[in-house]
Design a protein around this motif. Structure first.
Motif, PDB file in Angstrom:
ATOM      1  N   TRP C  97       0.649  -1.118   0.066  1.00  0.00           N
ATOM      2  CA  TRP C  97       0.119  -0.008   0.126  1.00  0.00           C
ATOM      3  C   TRP C  97       0.820   1.265   0.197  1.00  0.00           C
ATOM      4  N   ALA C  98       1.955   1.227   0.830  1.00  0.00           N
ATOM      5  CA  ALA C  98       2.844   2.407   0.881  1.00  0.00           C
ATOM      6  C   ALA C  98       3.171   2.583  -0.534  1.00  0.00           C
ATOM      7  N   PHE C  99       3.832   1.522  -1.187  1.00  0.00           N
ATOM      8  CA  PHE C  99       4.505   1.798  -2.549  1.00  0.00           C
ATOM      9  C   PHE C  99       3.308   2.414  -3.599  1.00  0.00           C
ATOM     10  N   GLY C 100       2.151   1.658  -3.539  1.00  0.00           N
ATOM     11  CA  GLY C 100       1.139   2.078  -4.277  1.00  0.00           C
ATOM     12  C   GLY C 100       0.641   3.643  -4.222  1.00  0.00           C
ATOM     13  N   GLN C 101       0.631   3.812  -2.963  1.00  0.00           N
ATOM     14  CA  GLN C 101       0.316   5.420  -2.906  1.00  0.00           C
ATOM     15  C   GLN C 101       1.168   6.464  -2.951  1.00  0.00           C
ATOM     16  N   SER C 102       2.356   5.959  -2.684  1.00  0.00           N
ATOM     17  CA  SER C 102       3.270   7.119  -2.346  1.00  0.00           C
ATOM     18  C   SER C 102       4.108   7.288  -4.073  1.00  0.00           C
ATOM     19  N   TRP C 104       3.048   7.152  -8.177  1.00  0.00           N
ATOM     20  CA  TRP C 104       1.940   7.708  -8.988  1.00  0.00           C
ATOM     21  C   TRP C 104       0.753   8.619  -8.570  1.00  0.00           C
ATOM     22  N   PRO C 105       0.263   8.372  -7.431  1.00  0.00           N
ATOM     23  CA  PRO C 105      -0.820   9.100  -6.723  1.00  0.00           C
ATOM     24  C   PRO C 105      -0.104  10.479  -6.465  1.00  0.00           C
ATOM     25  N   THR C 106       1.012  10.157  -5.708  1.00  0.00           N
ATOM     26  CA  THR C 106       1.542  11.419  -4.874  1.00  0.00           C
ATOM     27  C   THR C 106       2.051  12.426  -5.934  1.00  0.00           C
ATOM     28  N   ALA C 107       2.746  11.737  -6.986  1.00  0.00           N
ATOM     29  CA  ALA C 107       3.132  12.605  -8.114  1.00  0.00           C
ATOM     30  C   ALA C 107       1.968  13.592  -8.818  1.00  0.00           C
ATOM     31  N   GLY C 108       0.823  12.749  -9.019  1.00  0.00           N
ATOM     32  CA  GLY C 108      -0.365  13.137  -9.529  1.00  0.00           C
ATOM     33  C   GLY C 108      -0.815  14.533  -8.546  1.00  0.00           C
ATOM     34  N   GLU C 109      -0.812  14.367  -7.348  1.00  0.00           N
ATOM     35  CA  GLU C 109      -1.232  15.544  -6.434  1.00  0.00           C
ATOM     36  C   GLU C 109      -0.477  16.670  -6.836  1.00  0.00           C
ATOM     37  N   ILE C 129       1.779  20.080   5.281  1.00  0.00           N
ATOM     38  CA  ILE C 129       1.156  19.591   4.334  1.00  0.00           C
ATOM     39  C   ILE C 129       1.912  18.084   4.191  1.00  0.00           C
ATOM     40  N   ALA C 130       3.342  18.090   4.166  1.00  0.00           N
ATOM     41  CA  ALA C 130       3.966  16.918   3.905  1.00  0.00           C
ATOM     42  C   ALA C 130       3.400  15.885   4.841  1.00  0.00           C
ATOM     43  N   VAL C 131       3.464  16.260   6.140  1.00  0.00           N
ATOM     44  CA  VAL C 131       3.306  15.384   7.233  1.00  0.00           C
ATOM     45  C   VAL C 131       1.847  14.723   6.946  1.00  0.00           C
ATOM     46  N   ALA C 132       0.885  15.771   6.663  1.00  0.00           N
ATOM     47  CA  ALA C 132      -0.571  15.350   6.679  1.00  0.00           C
ATOM     48  C   ALA C 132      -0.589  14.134   5.526  1.00  0.00           C
ATOM     49  N   HIS C 133       0.056  14.418   4.332  1.00  0.00           N
ATOM     50  CA  HIS C 133      -0.178  13.705   2.981  1.00  0.00           C
ATOM     51  C   HIS C 133       0.361  12.528   3.506  1.00  0.00           C
ATOM     52  N   VAL C 134       1.506  12.217   4.038  1.00  0.00           N
ATOM     53  CA  VAL C 134       1.804  10.989   4.355  1.00  0.00           C
ATOM     54  C   VAL C 134       1.009  10.336   5.577  1.00  0.00           C
ATOM     55  N   ALA C 135       0.724  10.904   6.482  1.00  0.00           N
ATOM     56  CA  ALA C 135      -0.186  10.440   7.587  1.00  0.00           C
ATOM     57  C   ALA C 135      -1.680   9.823   6.790  1.00  0.00           C
ATOM     58  N   LEU C 177       7.802   3.974   5.641  1.00  0.00           N
ATOM     59  CA  LEU C 177       8.097   3.667   4.042  1.00  0.00           C
ATOM     60  C   LEU C 177       7.511   4.750   3.152  1.00  0.00           C
ATOM     61  N   SER C 178       6.210   5.133   3.513  1.00  0.00           N
ATOM     62  CA  SER C 178       5.634   6.292   2.634  1.00  0.00           C
ATOM     63  C   SER C 178       6.487   7.550   2.805  1.00  0.00           C
ATOM     64  N   SER C 179       6.763   7.835   3.953  1.00  0.00           N
ATOM     65  CA  SER C 179       7.545   8.987   4.056  1.00  0.00           C
ATOM     66  C   SER C 179       8.892   9.041   3.384  1.00  0.00           C
ATOM     67  N   ILE C 180       9.728   7.994   3.392  1.00  0.00           N
ATOM     68  CA  ILE C 180      10.696   7.994   2.435  1.00  0.00           C
ATOM     69  C   ILE C 180      10.342   7.982   0.988  1.00  0.00           C
ATOM     70  N   ILE C 181       9.340   7.277   0.552  1.00  0.00           N
ATOM     71  CA  ILE C 181       8.950   7.349  -0.974  1.00  0.00           C
ATOM     72  C   ILE C 181       8.340   8.436  -1.533  1.00  0.00           C
ATOM     73  N   CYS C 182       7.529   9.013  -0.496  1.00  0.00           N
ATOM     74  CA  CYS C 182       6.927  10.300  -0.940  1.00  0.00           C
ATOM     75  C   CYS C 182       8.226  11.303  -0.888  1.00  0.00           C
ATOM     76  N   GLY C 183       9.138  11.579  -0.140  1.00  0.00           N
ATOM     77  CA  GLY C 183      10.314  12.293  -0.327  1.00  0.00           C
ATOM     78  C   GLY C 183      11.048  12.298  -1.584  1.00  0.00           C
ATOM     79  N   TYR C 184      10.846  10.921  -1.994  1.00  0.00           N
ATOM     80  CA  TYR C 184      11.590  10.799  -3.224  1.00  0.00           C
ATOM     81  C   TYR C 184      10.776  11.028  -4.438  1.00  0.00           C
TER      82      TYR C 184
END
Lengths: 274, 332, 279
Positions: C97-102, C104-109, C129-135, C177-184
């Motif tokens: 789920w972390a990979f899936g959401q962090s 393409w969907p994050t890039a889309g946002e 905003i960053a923390v809320a997105h990952v949370a 995991l999401s925090s790291i991947i979203c950061g990327y």
């Protein structure tokens, strides 16, 4: 001397024209995809990691707690057992992905097909071409698998190679299914249903454990699913225990490919040309 | 409207030697300006002039590279939250939420300013009334026209009763009717004493709405003043436009692209104007002659055998000011 | 006409000076909740239906093979294979789920939706905003994890009441995991590298985190690499909780989540700050 546009008489028979059109059509679409995917060769090439990882992970990792299994009387290591199974399902996944998400994008979002059909390309050529491309892509991944199986000494080289055509057949059958599904899909979320069906089919396909593990009533259900046939056929060939009964698997997959292929073509004809 | 005694201490926005760099590119190259409370201030310039970069610094989103910037008396790098709480922003691309209804777009935004749900709803209805979208309050956003979406965006920007509203190219992409409707609404805001800062590359927009404006080009301010004073200072009252050749035949271009004789005609016109002590500008398809009395200038040119395929006498605009100051047009 | 200048609306001074406040996070989460379509369906599918398939088919299928071997169950440390794979699946779905959401969907946002660009001009900070997105990614999964844990209990794959904390262990796995991947993700110009990330990140984590078989069964070099990943810690902690074998080792997993989570979150925050400033 100017080239004559009438040097070749136009095909008088309409069927002859259709077949000629189909062949060149397939070639054109194949070529088109080749150009589009030029940049993705790196991603494609890194695809060799997947079979390797799955075999190392599930094959050896699980293998050490499962031990050896019996398949049609032969004792094989767990890795040798699941190898062909994974190969068949990756052929399925590969072509399914291409004929669903990619296909849907070209059909609905980028509207690439509308543009392509203005040319002499026929629907038959379009479907054939896209399907061929999907199968070809799947064939490359399956090729990696064959090499991995031989490399890890999980199958005799000749047997592993004999399993390769089975993956082409698998790819074609599932590609046809995917194309048909896509022609009916109206939004991206419609594919969620497909995921929901493919996943349990994949897990139950006997890629990971033999049919005998299932109770009788469940075995019948598994037998009805296409992936089981793909897996059993691929495994039988790869482990060198193929027999005449496996022609049933071949027939099943061929029928699937033909029926869904025709359905896809008919449906797309209605969508794009009327 | 009350007369405002202007003092830099109460500037709504104050910039001194403001610089924004991206790597070694200077998007904003040392600009100074003040915006007084209640005034409508415009930044006029072509794409790439640095208007949006300046807006982003004022809205506290983009950090200042160097120089001084004070918004509502505060430093954006230290008091960002305080400033943003009192700011209204109408972005260039609207950024409306397609998943929400028209009213929800405002209420959801209002929550960020700690408005209660009831307050936000009341405020939303009030604002939708103001932008004449009250009957669409429960509709989806997607089917709205470009002009309606922009009006919704403006309504949303006001939910927190802001002291300053930033509008980035507010009528770009809108048809003439939508533009005029929008200007009309902005007039209303002006009359209610709201401070507006807008960027635009449309000179008619700047002329119509702005109390004062700056003309920007390549990151610098090239002129500042009221629309009237800018025209009077940098330009004549009238402009005579001369077109040579027949545009329909594609022969009107004469900066090397058209037949030679048209080039000569244009040069002769410019030289004649110079002899009459009139300034002129050559564009790719016209010659502009600046004079305080267009009619007599044209008569004078005609008397000296300057014959143009078509002529036009009009008032000078801010576009002419920009052309005079930079040698280029606002819209490339 | 009436004035739209409304003096009754005054915005309170929110100058707390801190970059991340509970109030700010709450505002953004509320917004995300309201604008997420079909929140329940994807959560149910990824968090419940899919793991149930895995649990039922692989758990029982492979389980029958493992349990009937003499040395099979012994290597697992649990009573049977179902108890071994159950919590493993919980943690592994958190990873997927972390990979899936962090990606393409994050890039889309950031690129297409651009809502965050507008949120950036409200009183909340970009860090919030960053923390809320990952949370939000983690919260949605935790909700599904609660349901899946209930399924595990019903299926008999659980041996201890400590399992009530398992959904949160899984949620923590997603969060880290999401925090790291979203950061990327927010630092990328395009999505070209995403398939590679799945291939070289998600799949190895899926296979080698000890969800399906113990790490003792693979070469030690690979095993040590696995112990660095959030997925392994998630699997181990979820299994500890489900089995009731909570000890010093479990505490180390928690500490790992706290430390790596803080680093990951900082990485995400700086990424968002840059992406939202220069957009």
């Amino acid at each position: 001397m100017l080239p004559s546009t009438t040097s070749r008489p136009a095909p008088a028979d309409h069927r002859e024209r259709a077949v000629h059109g189909l062949f060149t059509g397939v070639l054109r679409v194949f070529e088109h995809n080749l150009v589009s995917y030029r940049r993705m060769w790196l991603t494609l090439a890194s695809g060799i990691f997947e079979p390797l990882m799955y075999l190392l992970g599930m094959g050896y990792g699980m293998g050490s707690i499962i031990g050896d299994l019996s398949f049609r009387g032969d004792i094989v290591s767990y890795a040798a057992f699941i190898g062909p199974g994974l190969m068949a399902s990756s052929a399925m996944n590969g072509t399914l992905f291409d004929t669903t998400y990619n296909f849907f994008f070209k059909l609905r979002e980028s509207r690439q097909y509308d543009g392509m059909l203005v040319t002499p390309l026929t629907i038959g050529g379009l479907v054939g071409g896209e399907l061929s491309w999907a199968v070809a892509r799947g064939a490359i991944y399956s090729g990696f698998f064959v090499l991995t199986l031989i490399g890890l000494d999980l199958a005799e080289p000749l047997h592993a190679l004999s399993a390769w055509p089975a993956t082409l057949l698998t790819g074609w059958a599932f590609g046809a299914i995917g194309a048909t599904l896509t022609s009916y899909a109206r939004a991206w979320t419609d594919f969620d249903i497909m995921d929901l069906v493919v996943q349990p089919m994949f897990l139950a396909s006997t890629a990971f454990f033999p049919l005998a593990v299932f109770p009788e009533w469940a075995q019948t259900i598994v037998w009805a699913t296409p992936l089981f046939h793909a897996v059993d056929l691929t495994r039988a060939l790869a482990l060198g225990t193929a027999g005449w009964t496996d022609l049933v698997h071949v027939a099943y997959l061929v029928v699937i490919g033909l029926v869904f292929g025709v359905m896809a073509r008919r449906r797309l004809h209605r969508l794009l040309l009327s | 409207m009350a007369v405002v005694t202007f003092s830099t201490a109460v500037s709504v926005v104050r910039a001194r030697n403001l610089v924004k760099e991206f790597g070694d590119q200077r998007a904003v190259d040392g600009i100074d300006f003040d915006i007084a409370p209640g005034e409508t201030f415009a930044m006029l310039g072509p794409n790439g002039a640095g208007k949006s970069s300046t807006m982003k610094m004022i809205s506290t989103v983009s950090p200042v590279t160097s120089g001084e910037l004070r918004v509502l008396g505060r430093d954006p790098s230290a008091d960002g939250r305080h400033i943003r709480a009192r700011l209204g922003v109408v972005p260039q691309e609207d950024i409306l939420d397609m998943a929400l209804t028209v009213r929800e777009n405002i209420t959801v935004y209002g929550r960020y300013f700690d408005l209660s749900r009831a307050e936000a709803r009341r405020r939303a209805d009030e604002l939708l009334q103001f932008v004449q979208l009250a009957d669409r309050a429960d509709d989806q956003v997607r089917p709205l026209s470009g002009g309606m979406k922009r009006r919704l965006s403006i309504a949303r920007s006001m939910v927190n009763n802001p002291e300053l509203i930033l509008l980035d190219e507010p009528t770009t992409g809108l048809d003439p009717q939508a533009r005029h409707l929008l200007w009309e609404r902005l007039y209303q805001l002006k009359r209610q004493g709201v401070t507006l800062l807008l960027t635009t590359h449309y000179m008619d927009e700047a002329e119509q709405l702005a109390d004062r404006l700056v003309i920007m080009d390549r990151g610098r301010i090239v002129a500042e003043g009221t629309p009237r004073s800018l025209i009077e200072t940098h330009c004549s009252r009238d402009v005579v436009e001369l077109r040579f050749g027949d545009p329909a035949l594609g022969t009107s271009g004469f900066d090397g692209t058209g037949p030679d004789h048209l080039d000569d005609e244009a040069s002769r016109a410019a030289a004649t104007a110079a002899r009459l002590d009139l300034r002129s500008e050559r564009l790719s398809d016209r010659v502009l002659v600046y004079a305080d009395d267009g009619d007599s200038a044209l008569a004078g040119l005609t008397a000296r055998d300057v014959t143009a395929a078509s002529t036009l006498i009009r008032r000078a605009t801010l576009e002419d000011v920009f052309l005079t100051l930079t040698g280029r047009t606002l819209v490339e | 006409m009436s004035s739209v200048v409304d003096p009754s609306i005054t915005v309170a001074d929110t100058d707390s000076g801190r970059d991340i406040t509970a109030g700010g996070l709450a505002r953004i989460l509320e917004h995300l909740y309201v604008r997420t379509p079909a929140k329940y369906r994807s959560v149910l599918v990824s968090g419940v239906v899919s793991p149930i398939f895995f649990l039922g088919l692989l758990g029982l299928g492979l389980g029958s093979l493992v349990d009937e071997r003499q040395n099979g169950a012994a290597a697992l440390g649990t009573a049977n294979y179902l108890e071994f794979i159950g919590p493993g699946l919980l943690a592994i779905s958190a990873v997927l789920w972390a990979f899936g959401q962090s990606l393409w969907p994050t890039a889309g946002e950031i690129k297409w939706d651009r809502t965050y660009l507008l949120t950036a001009v409200t009183p909340v900070s970009k860090a919030e905003i960053a923390v809320a997105h990952v949370a939000w990614i983690a919260i949605r999964f935790t909700a599904a994890a609660v349901l899946f844990t209930a399924v595990l209990v019903v299926a008999g794959a659980v041996a201890s009441w400590w399992v009530v904390f398992a959904p949160f262990a899984a949620g923590a796995t997603t969060l880290v995991l999401s925090s790291i991947i979203c950061g990327y993700t927010v630092r990328q110009e395009n999505e070209d590298t995403f398939p590679m990330l799945l291939r070289l990140g998600a799949i190895p984590m899926f296979l080698f985190s000890g969800a399906f078989f113990p790490l003792s069964e693979i070469p030690s070099a690979v095993a040590w690499l696995a112990r660095v990943t959030p997925s392994w810690h998630g699997v181990e902690l979820c299994r500890d909780l489900a089995q009731g074998s909570v000890d010093a080792g479990s505490v180390i997993h928690v500490a790992y989540f706290l430390v790596v989570g803080a680093i990951g979150m900082r990485y995400a925050i700086t990424g968002f700050e840059r992406a939202l400033s220069e957009a």
